[in-house]
Design an enzyme around this catalytic site. Structure first.
Site, short mmCIF file in Angstrom:
data_model
loop_
_atom_site.label_atom_id
_atom_site.label_comp_id
_atom_site.label_asym_id
_atom_site.label_seq_id
_atom_site.Cartn_x
_atom_site.Cartn_y
_atom_site.Cartn_z
N HIS A 138 8.67 2.91 0.69
CA HIS A 138 10.02 2.37 0.96
C HIS A 138 11.13 3.33 0.54
O HIS A 138 12.30 3.10 0.88
CB HIS A 138 10.23 1.04 0.23
N HIS B 291 3.95 -4.11 4.45
CA HIS B 291 5.39 -3.94 4.66
C HIS B 291 5.65 -2.69 5.51
O HIS B 291 4.93 -1.69 5.38
CB HIS B 291 6.11 -3.79 3.33
N ASP C 46 -1.61 -5.35 0.44
CA ASP C 46 -0.85 -6.60 0.43
C ASP C 46 -0.98 -7.38 1.74
O ASP C 46 -0.40 -8.46 1.87
CB ASP C 46 0.62 -6.39 0.03
N ASP D 63 0.04 -0.60 4.95
CA ASP D 63 0.57 -1.56 3.97
C ASP D 63 1.21 -2.71 4.76
O ASP D 63 1.69 -2.53 5.89
CB ASP D 63 1.63 -0.84 3.11
ZN LIG Z 1 3.73 -3.51 0.65
#
Ligand SMILES: [Zn+2]
Length: 347
Positions: free
Chosen positions: A166, A203, A290, A201
Site C-alpha cells: 500500500h 487488498h 487475508d 493479497d
Molecule cells: Zn491485505
C-alpha cells in the site's frame, strides 16, 4: 527455496488502529512472523539474514523527503511536550488519490503535524519507536531476496514485515511504510528487462500500482476483493490500466466479495496469460493471506489449501521468482497458508 528474514522486523509493535470509528487493537501483530517462520521450518527452510543495504535501494522508488521523514520521525515525535504513544496524524490534505496524476508536489508544511498528515495517509500506520528499524530491515529482506534471484536462484522467499504494497512513492498507508515489492522489482530490473508483479493479497496493491503506473517495463497485476466497499476503496478498479508509456501495463482483477478458491484460481490463470503475453523475464509475487476465510478483516473465502493452488500456478509460470510477504492477519491460519503455498510451489 532460499528465504530471508531479520529478527528486528518483529520489533515493530503498533498499538493503535482506527476501525469503524473506534481505536482498536492493531492487526499486524509481531507474532505473525513466528507463524510464518514455523511454516518455513516445516519445509526445512532456515531463513538467512539480509544484508545491510541501507536506503539507496528504497530511494530508487520512493521520494527522498518521504524516506527522510520516516527515518527521523520518532526523534522528532518524542520532543513534543504532549504526545501519545505513537506518531499519528490528525489532519489529511484534500487530495483525490487519482491514479493518473504524477506524484504529489513536495510537502509545504515544515512542522511535524502537517507533515504527518501529508506522509501518513490513514490511521493504520502509527509510527512507534521501532517502526523505522523494522521497516528498513523489511525492505532489506526484499533487496537481499532480489539479489539472490539476480545471482541465479530460481525462487526465493522474502519474509517481509511490515508489509509494503500500500505504500506509495511518498505516502505510508494500510500497515505499509516502504513498498518492499516495488523496491525488489526495481532491483530486479538491473538485470531483467521486463519484470512482472502479481499481487494476490486480498487488498488492491495501490502503492505498487502508483509507483509503476507510467512505466512499461514493470507489469503490475493485482487480484483483490472489489474495492467498492473494501480497503483501499479509491483504487483497484478494472479501468485503471496505466497511463502514458504505462498504458496497458497495469491490470486490476477485482473479485466479488465472498469469492473462494475457484474464482481465485481462474483469475490467477488470467494473470498468468497476461504475464506470458508481456514477456516477463522475472516475477515478483506479493503474497498475502487475508483472502483466507478466517481473516479478521477479510471478505474472501479461500481455504489454506487454495494457497497451494496459487503456488502451483506461480511455479507453472516458469520464471525466476521472488515471493514477497504482504498481509494476512488470522494468526492461527497464516502458517498453514504459507505451508500450503510452498507445497504447491514444490519448495
Ligand atoms: Zn491485505
Amino acid at each position: 527455496m532460499r528465504a530471508f528474514y531479520h529478527p528486528d522486523q518483529s520489533l515493530h509493535d503498533p498499538q493503535q488502529y482506527m476501525r469503524f470509528g473506534r481505536v482498536v487493537a492493531p492487526k499486524d501483530l509481531p507474532e505473525r512472523t513466528e507463524q510464518l517462520l514455523g511454516a518455513l521450518a516445516r519445509h526445512g527452510i532456515t531463513p538467512e539474514r539480509p544484508g545491510a543495504h541501507g536506503v539507496d535501494p528504497i530511494l530508487a522508488v520512493h521520494s527522498e523527503e518521504f524516506v527522510r521523514f520516516l527515518e527521523t520521525l520518532w526523534e522528532r515525535w518524542v520532543q513534543l511536550p504532549e504526545r501519545g504513544p505513537e506518531a499519528w496524524p490528525n489532519t489529511f490534505p484534500y487530495w483525490s488519490g487519482r491514479v493518473d496524476e504524477d506524484m504529489r508536489p513536495p510537502c509545504r508544511p515544515t512542522g511535524l503535524m502537517g507533515q504527518l498528515g501529508w506522509f501518513l495517509g490513514d490511521l493504520s500506520v502509527p509510527v512507534g519507536e521501532h517502526c523505522w528499524t523494522s521497516t528498513l530491515r523489511s525492505a532489506e529482506t526484499a533487496v537481499s531476496g532480489a539479489d539472490a534471484v539476480l545471482a541465479g536462484e530460481r525462487a526465493v522467499y522474502a519474509l517481509c514485515r511490515p508489509s509494503g504494497h500500500h505504500a506509495r512513492a511518498d505516502r505510508a498507508t494500510g500497515f505499509c511504510y516502504i513498498n518492499n515489492t516495488a523496491v525488489a522489482a526495481q532491483r530486479l530490473r538491473s538485470k531483467f528487462g521486463k519484470v512482472a508483479i502479481l499481487d494476490v493479497d486480498a487488498h488492491h496493491g495501490d502503492g505498487t500500482q502508483q509507483i509503476f503506473y507510467r512505466r512499461s517495463d514493470v507489469l503490475t497485476i493485482s487480484v483483490h476483493a472489489d474495492p467498492v466497499n473494501y480497503y483501499p476503496f479509491f483504487t483497484g478498479y478494472a479501468d485503471e490500466r496505466g497511463n502514458g508509456a504505462g498504458e496497458g501495463f497495469n491490470i486490476n482483477l477485482p473479485l466479488a466479495h465472498g469469492a473462494g478458491g475457484a474464482e481465485m484460481e481462474a483469475t490467477v490463470d488470467r494473470a498468468g496469460e497476461a504475464i506470458r503475453d508481456f514477456g516477463a523475464e522475472a516475477l515478483v509475487i506479493a503474497l498475502g493471506y487475508d483472502a483466507h476465510k478466517d481473516d479478521p478483516i477479510g471478505v474472501l473465502k479461500l481455504e489454506a489449501s487454495d494457497f497451494g493452488t496459487i503456488g502451483r500456478q506461480v511455479k507453472a509460470m516458469g520464471l525466476p521468482t521472488l515471493v514477497v510477504q504482504e498481509g494476512g492477519y488470522a494468526i492461527e491460519a497464516i502458517g498453514g497458508c504459507l505451508d500450503s503455498f510452498l507445497t504447491g510451489f514444490g519448495a
